[in-house]
Design an enzyme around this catalytic site. Structure first.
Site, PDB file in Angstrom:
ATOM      1  CG  HIS A 171       2.579  -6.406  -0.390  1.00 16.84           C
ATOM      2  ND1 HIS A 171       1.103  -6.575  -1.039  1.00 16.84           N
ATOM      3  CD2 HIS A 171       3.272  -7.537  -0.094  1.00 16.84           C
ATOM      4  CE1 HIS A 171       1.446  -7.868  -1.514  1.00 16.84           C
ATOM      5  NE2 HIS A 171       2.642  -8.506  -1.083  1.00 16.84           N
ATOM      6  CG  ASP A 382      -2.176   3.320   1.223  1.00 24.15           C
ATOM      7  OD1 ASP A 382      -1.500   2.128   1.284  1.00 24.15           O
ATOM      8  OD2 ASP A 382      -3.150   3.773   1.267  1.00 24.15           O
TER       9      ASP A 382
HETATM   10  C1  G6P Z   1      -1.602  -3.982   4.736  1.00 22.59           C
HETATM   11  C2  G6P Z   1      -0.307  -5.007   4.723  1.00 22.59           C
HETATM   12  C3  G6P Z   1      -0.739  -6.526   4.722  1.00 22.59           C
HETATM   13  C4  G6P Z   1      -1.587  -6.730   5.664  1.00 22.59           C
HETATM   14  C5  G6P Z   1      -2.961  -5.945   5.451  1.00 22.59           C
HETATM   15  C6  G6P Z   1      -3.878  -6.221   6.645  1.00 22.59           C
HETATM   16  O1  G6P Z   1      -2.319  -4.113   3.421  1.00 22.59           O
HETATM   17  O2  G6P Z   1       0.452  -4.670   3.521  1.00 22.59           O
HETATM   18  O3  G6P Z   1       0.416  -7.163   4.877  1.00 22.59           O
HETATM   19  O4  G6P Z   1      -1.878  -8.222   5.601  1.00 22.59           O
HETATM   20  O5  G6P Z   1      -2.607  -4.523   5.623  1.00 22.59           O
HETATM   21  O6  G6P Z   1      -3.169  -6.048   7.999  1.00 22.59           O
HETATM   22  P1  G6P Z   1      -3.342  -7.188   8.878  1.00 22.59           P
HETATM   23  O7  G6P Z   1      -2.592  -6.739   9.978  1.00 22.59           O
HETATM   24  O8  G6P Z   1      -4.855  -7.153   9.407  1.00 22.59           O
HETATM   25  O9  G6P Z   1      -2.796  -8.497   8.380  1.00 22.59           O
END
Ligand code: G6P
Length: 497
Positions: A171, A382
């Protein structure tokens, strides 16, 4: 990597989704009892229909330290919650995922830290996810692994279950080789990923960077989007291509059209005192998002009076990874600069920056998007940026303009309608904000229409369908869950080693 038990439980599901987080959040019910609520993420929206159809299961972490919640059902979805100990939260999640890989993959905006015990925790947690996937997959199942937290899972799973079809989607960006090469475990990460049959990236450039890393870090040969790996059973071919992720555009448009959301938008405008222009920023409070650069540019514009008398920037900065040092430093810096702008240019009852260190439900976000004259999406790097797409999907009225960083995946898709900007160029950022705020209404509408068409036609359901379809069609693919997606952009190019 191979000391796991090979005794999998009876196989169960023909589709297994493996992601760092579960698609639900723990919450307190009305009677004080613990309950799970579906989190608003786009991934679950995309995968819910196919999960239901295929009787799929989702494996992920609940977000808290402690024992595994185990298997449970929420809203009819089969979920397997895995546990992380306090040490694993600190070494795997906060450490290797978010203080090593996250900054490294985002072009070292912050310095990545390399610690061997963090890597060890990453291997251990990836093994746990792979083991759980191996136990849940039916013979010949499709397993879809997500994101940078789980890059070793494809290889580990293949060692346990050679019969399953494995897809991986990254992602976040995949960095250029000169940066990726800093990672002391670069070879293991590439080999981990190459356990998959299909690797999906946000942009073509990310897939290209990955293919180059295969050649440079491991000495493999690539041809177009195909990587060849020699394995005991013969040569295996792995595809690496771009599948830009999207949002559930139709549902956001529907939310934005609700009477109560439109009413809320009018209330917000009244509450902030009818300024001439409302600018909006919506980000996780993360150093990749360019919030400091944006505030610097905005502060100067207010100083210079170039946006008129009563301009307001609403900056939603949702709390994120709050125990990681770089995030704490960023929060302090953001709050100092917000205080400075408001202290210098505010009046009683008027502050040029409305800063909200909070998260909001989808309806409130839709009302904010509807209120904004100019949306500022200006990250330094991003993978995609779904906020840009959410803003566009919300603007059923074809109002508002979007200032968008060139360094987002979204820029590749929205370039015809957005006001593109290099967020490092503060003068350029200022000029672009002014251009977007003062755009001729007919031109602004034309731009918004073109972006809306793109987001409507390339929604998250199409994204999931095209990935799963390509995964099913690859060499040895048994068909996979066919959702009628479009063919992947698997380019024909010369062989390179
Ligand atoms: C990004 C990453 C995700 C992640 C999200 C939130 O979008 O690609 O994999 O889950 O951030 O971050 P966190 O550390 O709270 O999971």
């Amino acid at each position: 990597m191979s000391q796991m038990s090979k005794q999998a439980e009876p196989a169960k599901h023909s589709l297994v989704v493996v992601a760092s987080r579960l698609p639900v959040d723990r919450a307190e019910g009305p009677d004080g009892a613990e309950e799970w609520q579906q989190s608003p993420g786009g991934l679950v929206t995309a995968l819910e229909p196919v999960m239901r159809e295929a009787g799929g299961v989702w494996i992920g972490w609940s977000g808290d330290a402690g024992p595994a919640p185990g298997p449970f059902e929420a809203d009819g979805l089969h979920l397997i919650g895995l546990g992380l100990s306090e040490d694993e939260v600190s070494d795997y999640y906060e450490g290797f995922c978010n203080a090593t890989l996250w900054p490294l993959y985002h072009d070292v905006i912050a310095s990545p830290q390399f610690h061997r015990h963090w890597w060890d925790a990453y291997v251990t947690v990836n093994q746990r996810f792979a083991q759980a996937a191996a136990e849940q997959a039916a013979p010949g199942a499709t397993v879809w692994v997500h994101d940078y937290q789980l890059q070793l899972v494809p290889r580990l799973l293949r060692e346990l279950r050679n019969d399953v079809r494995i897809g991986f989607f990254n992602h976040i960006p995949f960095p250029g080789y000169e940066i990726f090469a800093q990672l002391p475990w670069r070879r293991q990460v590439i080999l981990g990923l190459l356990g998959a049959d299909l690797l999906g990236f946000q942009r073509r450039a990310d897939a290209t960077n990955f293919l180059r890393a295969c050649r440079r870090a491991v000495g493999l040969t690539t041809k177009g989007s195909t990587v060849r790996v020699g394995e005991p059973g013969g040569t295996r071919e792995i595809q690496a291509a771009a599948f830009p992720i999207s949002i559930d555009a139709a549902s956001l448009t529907e939310i934005a059209q609700r009477d109560e959301v439109r009413k809320r938008s009018r209330e917000i405008r009244q509450a902030i005192g009818e300024p001439s222009i409302v600018l909006l920023g919506v980000d996780r409070l993360d150093y990749t998002k360019g919030i400091l650069h944006r505030l610097r540019a905005y502060g100067e514009l207010v100083d210079e009076g170039r946006l008129g008398q009563r301009v307001v920037l609403i900056q939603v900065a949702s709390p994120s990874r709050e125990r990681v040092e770089a995030y704490q430093t960023l929060r302090d810096e953001v709050e100092v600069i917000v205080g400075r702008i408001n202290g210098q240019h505010g009046e009683l009852g008027y502050a040029p920056v409305d800063y909200l260190h909070q998260s909001f439900p989808r309806e409130e976000m839709a009302a904010l998007y509807l209120t904004a004259d100019v949306m500022l999406v200006t990250p330094l790097r991003d993978g995609m940026n779904l906020v840009a797409k959410e803003y566009v999907a919300t603007r059923y009225d074809e109002g508002g303009t979007l200032v968008l960083s060139e360094f987002t995946g979204a820029a590749d898709e929205l370039l015809a309608g957005a006001f593109l900007v290099n967020p490092h160029d503060i003068e350029g950022l200022k000029d672009t904000i002014v251009r977007a705020a003062t755009a001729n209404p007919a031109e602004a509408r034309r731009r918004m229409r073109s972006m809306r068409r793109r987001v409507r036609e390339h929604d998250v359901a199409r994204w999931a369908a095209s990935f799963l379809d390509a995964l099913g069609r690859g060499p040895g693919g048994g068909g996979g869950p066919n959702l009628g997606g479009e063919p992947a952009n698997l380019a024909e190019e010369p062989e390179i080693s």
